[in-house]
Design an enzyme around this catalytic site. Structure first.
Site, mmCIF file in Angstrom:
data_model
loop_
_atom_site.group_PDB
_atom_site.id
_atom_site.type_symbol
_atom_site.label_atom_id
_atom_site.label_comp_id
_atom_site.label_asym_id
_atom_site.label_seq_id
_atom_site.Cartn_x
_atom_site.Cartn_y
_atom_site.Cartn_z
ATOM 1 N N LYS A 181 -0.606 36.197 -81.390
ATOM 2 C CA LYS A 181 -0.551 34.903 -82.080
ATOM 3 C C LYS A 181 -1.145 35.013 -83.485
ATOM 4 O O LYS A 181 -0.592 34.493 -84.450
ATOM 5 C CB LYS A 181 -1.295 33.837 -81.250
ATOM 6 N N GLN B 212 -7.589 30.044 -75.698
ATOM 7 C CA GLN B 212 -6.770 30.839 -74.775
ATOM 8 C C GLN B 212 -7.236 30.631 -73.324
ATOM 9 O O GLN B 212 -8.425 30.788 -73.028
ATOM 10 C CB GLN B 212 -6.842 32.325 -75.171
ATOM 11 N N ASP C 266 -1.522 23.378 -79.098
ATOM 12 C CA ASP C 266 -0.987 23.834 -77.812
ATOM 13 C C ASP C 266 -0.297 22.695 -77.068
ATOM 14 O O ASP C 266 0.405 22.932 -76.090
ATOM 15 C CB ASP C 266 -2.136 24.375 -76.932
#
Ligand code: NDP
Length: 290
Positions: free
Chosen positions: A54, A98, A121
């Site tokens: 990412k 994460q 997200d």
């Protein structure tokens, strides 16, 4: 029949180049450089690989990146402190934590602590509610990437029967909501199946578009697929030999399906691309609010 391969890697490169051009234009016009903070807690190898991927994609697209790698014994209070700091840091437009987190940290508490306008997200209950009410802001990256994959490969969703296997908050549910939403990439008739569904094979076989988000290697077999259907494989599984494989028996299903996404090289690269898309949008929302 041999299925058309839905090449997520190639589409991701195209879309990331589009995003990089939009970032360059925004910065040239005096706008902000989008900034993403990526937090990893602990030293899980897979998480480290995802975060690295990412961050690299962010940097290629001209974003500023702010990686944070915290020790495995980080407390919930320490993580909340960092998130609080990043929430009010103007150069950080998006915050990614994460998952999974170590067991001493409650994931829902952390998801709820990220400001909804930095929740790139799309996991925050506010953003999930906005999607459910037909007014999406940040949509979870995996389902959003799948919707783009369908649209850009001219796979008609309007009036199609889409079956989503899996009902998680981060894949199955938002996927179903996107497919039933009004407009391009939506307007489908959607069925959501899960581990308690009866006669799953018959449900799957009735799908024009079949999306497998289960987490079980080779779960979807050729007899579960309608000839000509589009099959999207979300699963990430490791075989006993350590090979990456999806939820779909690719070899057999590709003889029946009309189109199929591979693993690796399908949904994964699209997920990263949508993170960039959301972060660019977050930098624009931030601009309008400042
Ligand atoms: P979850 O474990 O949260 O959800 C799995 C879903 O599959 C559940 O709804 C579960 O049903 C359902 N399921 C499990 N077993 C069966 C069964 N035998 N029959 C029917 N349904 C079943 O997983 P996620 O949604 O987070 O992820 C799914 C997969 O996608 C994983 O492999 C994950 O690694 C991968 N993934 C890939 C991403 C990418 O970028 N490519 C991003 C995110 C995830 P129930 O609710 O009844 O338990």
């Amino acid at each position: 029949m041999t299925a058309r391969i839905l090449d997520g890697r190639a589409l991701a490169l195209t879309m990331q180049a589009e995003i990089a051009a939009a970032v360059a234009e925004q910065v040239n016009c005096g706008g902000p450089r989008p900034g993403l903070a990526a937090i990893q807690v602990g030293d899980n190898d897979a998480s480290a690989r995802y975060v690295r991927g990412k961050i690299e994609a962010c940097e290629r697209a001209g974003f500023a990146s702010f990686p944070y790698r915290l020790p495995a014994d980080t407390t919930e209070a320490q993580l909340l402190n960092l998130i609080e700091r990043l929430n009010s840091e103007p150069h950080v437009h998006g915050i990614l934590v994460q998952l999974p987190l170590p067991c001493q940290i409650n994931e829902q508490t952390i998801i709820g602590a990220v400001w909804p306008i930095k929740d790139v997200d799309g996991f925050h209950p506010t953003n999930q509610g906005l999607l459910a009410s037909g007014n999406p802001r940040f949509v979870a990256c995996t389902p959003l990437g799948i919707q783009q994959m369908l649209v850009r490969n001219c796979i008609a969703t309007e009036g199609a029967h889409a079956v989503v296997i899996g009902r998680s908050n981060i894949v199955g549910k938002p996927m179903a909501l996107l497919l039933m939403s009004k407009g391009p990439g939506g307007d489908a008739t959607v069925t959501v199946a899960h581990s308690k569904s009866r006669d799953l094979a018959a449900i799957a076989r009735s799908a024009d578009i079949l999306i497998a988000a289960i987490g079980r290697a080779h779960f979807v077999t050729a007899d579960m697929v309608k000839p000509g259907a589009a099959v999207i494989d979300v699963g990430i599984n490791r075989t006993s030999k350590g090979k990456l494989t999806g939820d779909v028996d690719f070899h057999e299903v590709s003889k029946v399906a009309g189109a199929i996404s591979p693993v690796p090289g399908g949904v994964g690269p699209m997920t990263i691309t949508m993170l960039l898309h959301n972060t660019l949008r977050a930098s624009q929302i931030g601009q309008r609010q400042s």
